[in-house]
Enzyme design. Structure first.
Site, PDB file in Angstrom:
ATOM      1  N   HIS A  87      37.912  43.378  45.018  1.00  0.00           N
ATOM      2  CA  HIS A  87      39.106  42.814  45.875  1.00  0.00           C
ATOM      3  C   HIS A  87      40.231  42.489  44.739  1.00  0.00           C
ATOM      4  CE1 HIS A  87      37.683  38.532  44.915  1.00  0.00           C
ATOM      5  NE2 HIS A  87      38.863  38.607  44.887  1.00  0.00           N
ATOM      6  N   SER A 131      38.276  35.128  40.786  1.00  0.00           N
ATOM      7  CA  SER A 131      37.903  36.248  40.938  1.00  0.00           C
ATOM      8  C   SER A 131      37.351  37.177  39.640  1.00  0.00           C
ATOM      9  CB  SER A 131      38.679  37.117  41.784  1.00  0.00           C
ATOM     10  OG  SER A 131      38.145  36.101  43.304  1.00  0.00           O
ATOM     11  N   SER A 148      33.407  36.601  43.732  1.00  0.00           N
ATOM     12  CA  SER A 148      33.649  37.320  45.207  1.00  0.00           C
ATOM     13  C   SER A 148      34.831  36.468  45.609  1.00  0.00           C
ATOM     14  CB  SER A 148      32.728  37.762  46.152  1.00  0.00           C
ATOM     15  OG  SER A 148      33.049  37.974  47.183  1.00  0.00           O
ATOM     16  N   GLY A 172      42.154  32.450  40.667  1.00  0.00           N
ATOM     17  CA  GLY A 172      42.039  33.084  39.373  1.00  0.00           C
ATOM     18  C   GLY A 172      40.568  33.338  38.354  1.00  0.00           C
ATOM     19  N   ASP A 222      31.858  44.263  46.434  1.00  0.00           N
ATOM     20  CA  ASP A 222      32.702  43.576  46.488  1.00  0.00           C
ATOM     21  C   ASP A 222      32.498  43.539  44.399  1.00  0.00           C
ATOM     22  OD1 ASP A 222      35.411  42.125  45.409  1.00  0.00           O
ATOM     23  OD2 ASP A 222      34.325  40.374  46.280  1.00  0.00           O
TER      24      ASP A 222
END
Length: 451
Positions: A206, A319, A334, A317, A236
């Protein structure tokens, strides 16, 4: 009486001095063997063997006779089984067994039914092996009518689907060991991988679509690479190819903050109850437990399935940041809800599935007996796992700290050395006092006999 009291005092003093020597020696030994004081603890857990044993039993016995496995409070594997005969097999294999009503096949069938129902953003569900249930959660954005409709679906499935409302919202954590930046936002580098020709960063899908250009070095003024493949929603994960095709030195290291790093030696799958760690640019190193597997999350952007559910906190941040345990790479961040002040739930994309889909393998430490890849001070295009691309992380605290540095750190051995020194002084003093008293007593006796 006076002589008896003196002997008792001397004996107590000697015993105290000997005790002090033992205590001080233990303090020094622990300081030398342990981490330097004042440095963050290096992530460590002993759950992997238990996790592997539980997974092996579930695989051998099958999904109709078992209902998942987890790591017990005592560190032993526990397998959920559907009958006493299977329970006896599990116990003979050295694991704990819990007899439950619903098999793994039934639990997975329930999640399939939930996935086929009309999609409700802000909901998530996962398999809770300990309670033998499918847990469905709805965040604050889910309306009463949508929640009611999903509850009806759960009731039709059966009594082993548990419905819960949760605070906050389930969102992707776009915007974590060190940041990489693009027009889509800020994400974290996850793990370094290769297809045998070029090196890549494996991060969250993402974070940005194929073609996204990424920059690093904090200020975002150096090009790191470009996203060349990925999957989101559904999965993801994504692959960022390095601009120069190479990860560089330190590619097998995940930074955990304060100049410390953990070498990644392999890839694996987690178990419920296992202690895990994740690193991110927003909130740094955090730890927690795996709470469920095969989780489905209905993000606003789309649905992602097959995720790892944990109670580790994360914030925007983080991720794409790495999740690992004992040097074994497990997944990339995720999304989730909550924050690192109040806590929350965080989901991770499992790494084996992502790597198999992308056709890559992990860049790991050299095999035992071979020279490990040593992290350098700088790097042309290096990205040590969770560290910022181009910045390598020393492996202090894992295999980089030396005995000399521990011995010279007064915060570690100082107190122990003081106890040892004081005890030595006390022991010598008691011996000297006793010798002087014996000498004086002899003189008095000699004078009385010959005077």
């Amino acid at each position: 009486m006076r002589h008896a009291r003196r002997r008792i005092v001397r004996r107590v003093a000697r015993l105290a001095a000997v005790g002090g020597l033992l205590l001080g020696g233990t303090m020094v030994t622990r300081a030398v063997a342990g981490e330097p004081s004042g440095a963050p603890a290096v992530p460590h857990t002993l759950a992997r063997p238990a996790s592997d044993a539980g997974a092996g039993l579930v695989s051998r016995l099958g999904a109709d006779r078992t209902a998942g496995h987890w790591v017990g409070d005592d560190g032993r594997p526990v397998v959920a089984v559907t009958d006493e005969r299977t329970a006896r097999e599990v116990r003979r294999a050295g694991a704990g067994a819990k007899v439950v009503r619903h098999s793994l096949s039934e639990l997975k069938s329930a999640t399939s039914t939930l996935r086929s129902a009309p999609r409700v953003p802000g909901t998530a569900w996962a398999l809770d092996y300990r309670s033998n249930e499918v847990v469905v959660r709805g965040d604050s954005t889910v309306s009463r009518s949508d929640w009611s409709r999903l509850t009806d679906v759960a009731e039709d499935i059966g009594g082993f689907v548990r419905m819960e409302r949760t605070e906050g919202t389930f969102t992707t954590r776009l915007n974590g060991a060190e940041p990489i930046l693009s027009t889509a936002g800020r994400c974290s580098t996850g793990f370094n991988v290769t297809d045998g020709r070029s090196d890549f960063i494996l991060t969250a899908g993402h974070c940005g679509p194929t073609g996204s250009v990424w920059f690093g070095d904090g200020a975002g003024d150096r090009r790191v690479g470009r996203t060349v493949a990925g999957s989101f929603p559904g999965d993801d994960f994504s692959l960022v190819e390095y601009a120069n095709g190479e990860a560089g030195d330190g590619a097998d290291v995940v930074a955990v903050g304060a100049g410390k790093g953990v070498r990644i030696t392999g890839v694996g799958e987690p178990a419920v109850g296992q202690r895990v760690f994740r690193s991110g640019s927003t909130t740094g190193l955090r730890d927690g437990r795996v709470t469920a597997l095969d989780a489905t999350v209905n993000y606003p952007e789309g649905t992602v399935t097959g995720l790892i559910e944990t109670d580790v906190c994360a914030e925007p941040g983080d991720s794409g940041g790495p999740m690992f345990s004992e040097g074994i790479a497990l997944g990339v961040t995720s999304g989730g809800n909550g924050d690192c002040d109040k806590g929350g739930t965080t989901f991770f994309q499992p790494l084996p599935e992502a790597m198999a889909s992308l056709g890559v393998r992990l860049l790991v430490s050299a095999p035992e007996g071979a020279a490990p890849s040593a992290p350098g001070a700088t790097g042309g295009g290096a990205a040590p796992g969770a560290a910022a691309p181009g910045v390598t992380a020393p492996v202090t605290g894992v295999d980089g700290s030396t005995l000399l540095s521990r011995l010279t750190d007064r915060r570690n051995v100082g107190p122990g050395m003081l106890v040892v020194a004081g005890s030595m002084v006390a022991l010598v003093a008691t011996r000297w006092i006793r010798t002087e008293q014996d000498r004086k007593a002899y003189r008095r006796h000699y004078s009385a006999t010959w005077g």
